[in-house]
Write an enzyme that holds these catalytic residues in place. Structure first.
Site, PDB file in Angstrom:
ATOM      1  N   CYS A 152     -53.272 -48.741 -44.594  1.00  0.00           N
ATOM      2  CA  CYS A 152     -53.862 -49.691 -45.536  1.00  0.00           C
ATOM      3  C   CYS A 152     -54.852 -49.047 -46.514  1.00  0.00           C
ATOM      4  CB  CYS A 152     -54.548 -50.837 -44.796  1.00  0.00           C
ATOM      5  SG  CYS A 152     -53.837 -51.298 -43.215  1.00  0.00           S
ATOM      6  N   ARG A 203     -53.103 -43.222 -33.013  1.00  0.00           N
ATOM      7  CA  ARG A 203     -54.065 -44.142 -32.414  1.00  0.00           C
ATOM      8  C   ARG A 203     -54.373 -43.674 -30.995  1.00  0.00           C
ATOM      9  NH1 ARG A 203     -51.761 -50.056 -34.568  1.00  0.00           N
ATOM     10  NH2 ARG A 203     -51.835 -49.480 -36.783  1.00  0.00           N
ATOM     11  N   GLN A 249     -44.672 -46.200 -38.984  1.00  0.00           N
ATOM     12  CA  GLN A 249     -44.332 -47.588 -39.265  1.00  0.00           C
ATOM     13  C   GLN A 249     -43.609 -47.701 -40.605  1.00  0.00           C
ATOM     14  OE1 GLN A 249     -48.275 -49.393 -39.191  1.00  0.00           O
ATOM     15  NE2 GLN A 249     -47.804 -50.395 -37.256  1.00  0.00           N
ATOM     16  N   ASP A 297     -44.410 -49.324 -43.097  1.00  0.00           N
ATOM     17  CA  ASP A 297     -45.662 -49.998 -43.446  1.00  0.00           C
ATOM     18  C   ASP A 297     -45.697 -50.286 -44.938  1.00  0.00           C
ATOM     19  OD1 ASP A 297     -48.095 -51.040 -42.873  1.00  0.00           O
ATOM     20  OD2 ASP A 297     -49.131 -49.141 -42.600  1.00  0.00           O
ATOM     21  N   HIS A 320     -47.759 -52.543 -48.236  1.00  0.00           N
ATOM     22  CA  HIS A 320     -48.846 -53.376 -48.737  1.00  0.00           C
ATOM     23  C   HIS A 320     -48.467 -53.887 -50.117  1.00  0.00           C
ATOM     24  CE1 HIS A 320     -50.765 -51.016 -45.573  1.00  0.00           C
ATOM     25  NE2 HIS A 320     -51.468 -52.117 -45.384  1.00  0.00           N
ATOM     26  N   LYS A 365     -52.493 -64.134 -40.211  1.00  0.00           N
ATOM     27  CA  LYS A 365     -51.189 -63.469 -40.252  1.00  0.00           C
ATOM     28  C   LYS A 365     -50.086 -64.360 -39.698  1.00  0.00           C
ATOM     29  CE  LYS A 365     -51.909 -61.149 -35.769  1.00  0.00           C
ATOM     30  NZ  LYS A 365     -51.727 -59.893 -34.999  1.00  0.00           N
ATOM     31  N   HIS A 425     -50.347 -57.342 -46.011  1.00  0.00           N
ATOM     32  CA  HIS A 425     -49.911 -56.245 -45.149  1.00  0.00           C
ATOM     33  C   HIS A 425     -48.594 -56.683 -44.507  1.00  0.00           C
ATOM     34  CE1 HIS A 425     -54.192 -54.620 -44.846  1.00  0.00           C
ATOM     35  NE2 HIS A 425     -54.379 -55.852 -45.289  1.00  0.00           N
TER      36      HIS A 425
END
Length: 677
Positions: free
Chosen positions: A349, A378, A396, A398, A400, A479, A525
């Site tokens: 992000c 992580r 991911q 991922d 945005h 979300k 996201h």
């Protein structure tokens, strides 16, 4: 009577609580009235069928004194919440049985969980399978004795007296010091436990249950504390539901991605790199095929970028992660400052926000969708690591999205269709859940009000059903979560659409509006697979390793029956590879039966056996996965066209006998190739 004073009658009325029933009628009762008495006032038959109640959504058992007004719903066996009440009661019955047979066992916690319940005990030696069998038999006795669950509310001092011999409970009681929380105990027969409930009326309600496994669990989840023995179990109201669940558990064992991943030579894990995956050549092919599919679906509407993996803490302070997420980040020592001021990125992000802020944007440019497949890290607890489903290093799909407020509804619909279409490709179905603000969060209540209202309105506009998850939002915004159901009915939380009003403020993100003035965008996201590692684990278990042709690391195996046909077989493999088919040659000096059997164990979709006739006539003796010994003779041209069609269409449907054989195939994953077929 003076102005503003209250008559005794008014005071008495004010002392009552008002309960609103589902039909809109009300009941006024004094505070402290037991829930069962209210149910009884509605109807004797309803009381007989009732297991618990819900007051403003909070589930309470029938012996709980009511203290506040609100909606009042009677929970019977048909209510989805009833099974959790049953399972929580089952945990107490388990503890009762264990203490009867093992009086030395110190008791911890015993909650209901999604598919059952567990209870933690502190004992000197781990429980054995024989112990579990004895505990289950003793539980049946407790059930037959039909002990009522007797609820009492006690003072902190009295609770400490009652649990003087239970150090784990005494420690829990320390949490009540200075609190006005009600302390309640429950007794079933001679066993007493510290618990807030709820429970079914008596032990006889637990008719269909099973103790499953034992595992180690740190007291209160703290790796620095003592290890307890956790007994997992499950319970249902109906026998056939229990049997189906047990069947699914056995099926899940056969499909375990850790077992199949090793048997199919897809990935390896090594102690020197905990939580990081070594992908084999076959596994890498599977991974790359999945990633290429995601890239293909996103190439028109999304912009892929790559960003650094290591950042100074200033970025994480700006995003809010340093304060909320630091313990889950891998910190790196800065050689100049001597401080842990750097971190490997746990998510993409902030880097996307930096990139968006680095240039000017017009309202006409929006929405802008950035997607990244970079490696993330992580710092998961070592005890939580599990195969591909819980790792420390992952990637991911991922994304945005930077957009105007007036674009939220259209964007949510677009992303939702995108995500659900992706799952459809794999035969996965999804349930939607809307998650609201958590207790620990950033941003003002005003921003949260706007974000929740906007996202919920967008979700409502799609017309799709969804469930509420109060307090389960991300720390920066509400979300929509996608809970995906696999082929044996298990739910996996995968995709998400998160609406964020906080990041644009923190990163000073702007675009130029049609009024030529700067405006704040909002951020969405979005993830679809979650992590590729976890999604591949789910696919392995969903398909039991029997991947569709387009996804299979090895799509065709060509097997010449003798050395005389090797040259023809090699030419066929080369031709298929040139066409884009993942084909291999097995010309080893082994029997035909051995080689065919090994192809079956490896779940190769198609095996082409080449003998004299096939070489002379340019045909193949085709053995399709799951079809047993059946062989179809077809031209090599027709076969290649068939495979290319399945790859291009990403065909999911397979012959019925293949689907029926999938679970049986999973059971043979670890078998060695035999000498015969």
């Amino acid at each position: 009577m003076t102005a503003g004073s209250q008559s005794p009658a008014d005071a008495a009325a004010h002392a009552h609580i008002v309960l609103t029933l589902p039909d809109g009628s009300t009941r006024e009762v004094p505070p402290g009235t037991l829930a069962r008495d209210v149910v009884g006032s509605i109807g004797a038959r309803l009381l007989q069928a009732s297991l618990a109640v819900a007051v403003d959504g909070e589930v309470l058992d029938l012996m709980t004194p009511l203290r506040a007004s609100g909606s009042f719903v009677v929970i019977t066996e048909k209510d989805p919440r009833a099974v959790q009440v049953l399972r929580h009661s089952g945990a107490h019955i388990l503890a009762t049985a264990v203490r009867r047979l093992r009086p030395d066992a110190k008791i911890g916690f015993g909650p209901a969980i999604d598919d059952g319940f567990y209870y933690d005990f502190e004992v000197e030696k781990p429980f054995t399978p024989e112990d579990l069998a004895a505990f289950e038999a003793e539980m049946k006795k407790v059930v037959a004795e039909k002990y009522p669950f007797v609820r009492e509310e006690v003072s902190l001092a009295e609770a400490r007296v009652r649990f003087a011999d239970d150090p784990l409970k005494l420690e829990r009681l320390d949490d009540f010091e200075g609190s006005d929380e009600v302390i309640s105990t429950y007794t079933d027969g001679p066993f007493i436990d510290l618990c807030r409930g709820p429970h079914v009326p008596d032990t006889s309600y637990l008719k269909h249950f099973k103790l499953l496994t034992t595992a180690g669990a740190y007291w209160r989840g703290d790796v620095k504390r003592q290890m307890l023995q956790r007994i997992y179990a499950t319970a249902f109201f109906k026998k056939d539901e229990l049997e189906q669940h047990l069947h699914n558990l056995e099926e899940a064992k056969k499909r375990d991605h850790r077992v199949l991943g090793k048997a199919l030579d897809l990935f390896q894990l090594f102690p020197v790199a905990p939580g990081a995956v070594f992908w084999t050549p076959k596994g890498t092919t599977l991974y790359n095929t999945l990633e290429a599919f995601v890239r293909e679906r996103q190439q028109e509407a999304f912009k892929e970028i790559k960003t650094p993996l290591l950042y100074n803490k200033a970025l994480w302070e700006q995003s809010g992660h340093w304060g909320k997420y630091k313990e889950n980040m891998f910190l790196v020592l800065d050689s100049e400052t001597g401080e842990h001021d750097m971190s490997l990125k746990p998510m993409n992000c902030p880097s996307h926000h930096l990139y968006f802020a680095s240039s000017k944007h017009s309202y006409r440019d929006l929405p802008m969708r950035y997607v990244t497949f970079d490696v993330l890290h992580r710092n998961e607890l070592s005890g939580a690591l599990s195969g591909l489903t819980r790792v420390r290093q992952f990637a991911q799909d991922d994304c945005h999205v930077y957009l105007r407020e007036d674009q939220i509804a259209d964007e949510v619909k677009f992303l939702m269709d995108f995500i659900l279409g992706y799952y459809d490709t794999f035969g996965l179905t999804a349930k939607l859940k809307f998650a609201t603000r958590p207790e620990q969060r950033i941003g003002s209540d005003e921003l949260w009000d706007r974000a929740e209202a906007a996202l919920r309105a967008a979700l409502d506009s799609t017309g799709r059903p969804y469930e509420m998850k109060e307090g389960d939002g991300a720390f920066y915004g509400p979300k929509i979560d996608f809970d995906v159901m696999d082929s044996i009915g298990r739910a996996w939380q995968l995709g998400t659409i998160q609406l964020d009003y906080n990041a644009p403020e923190r990163f000073d993100l702007t675009y130029t509006g049609d009024d030529n003035a700067p405006h704040r965008p909002v951020v969405i996201h979005r993830a679809v697979s979650g992590s590729f590692e976890r999604f591949i684990a789910i696919l392995i278990e969903h398909f039991a390793g029997v991947f569709p042709v387009w996804l299979s690391p090895e799509q065709v195996r060509v097997i010449p029956i003798a050395i005389d046909y090797n040259e023809h077989a090699e030419a066929l493999v080369a031709r298929m590879k040139a066409a884009g088919i993942r084909a291999t040659l097995d010309a080893r000096n082994e029997t035909l039966n051995y080689r065919v059997r090994e192809g079956e164990v490896q779940k190769v979709p198609y095996m082409c056996v080449i003998g004299r006739r096939e070489a002379d006539e340019n045909t193949v003796a085709l053995r399709s996965r799951g079809a047993g010994k059946k062989q179809d003779i077809m031209s090599s041209d027709a076969f290649i066209a068939r495979v290319l069609h399945e790859i291009a269409d990403r065909t999911l449907a397979m012959p019925a006998d293949v689907v029926a054989a999938a679970s049986d195939a999973a059971a043979t994953a670890t078998e060695q190739p035999g000498a015969t077929t």
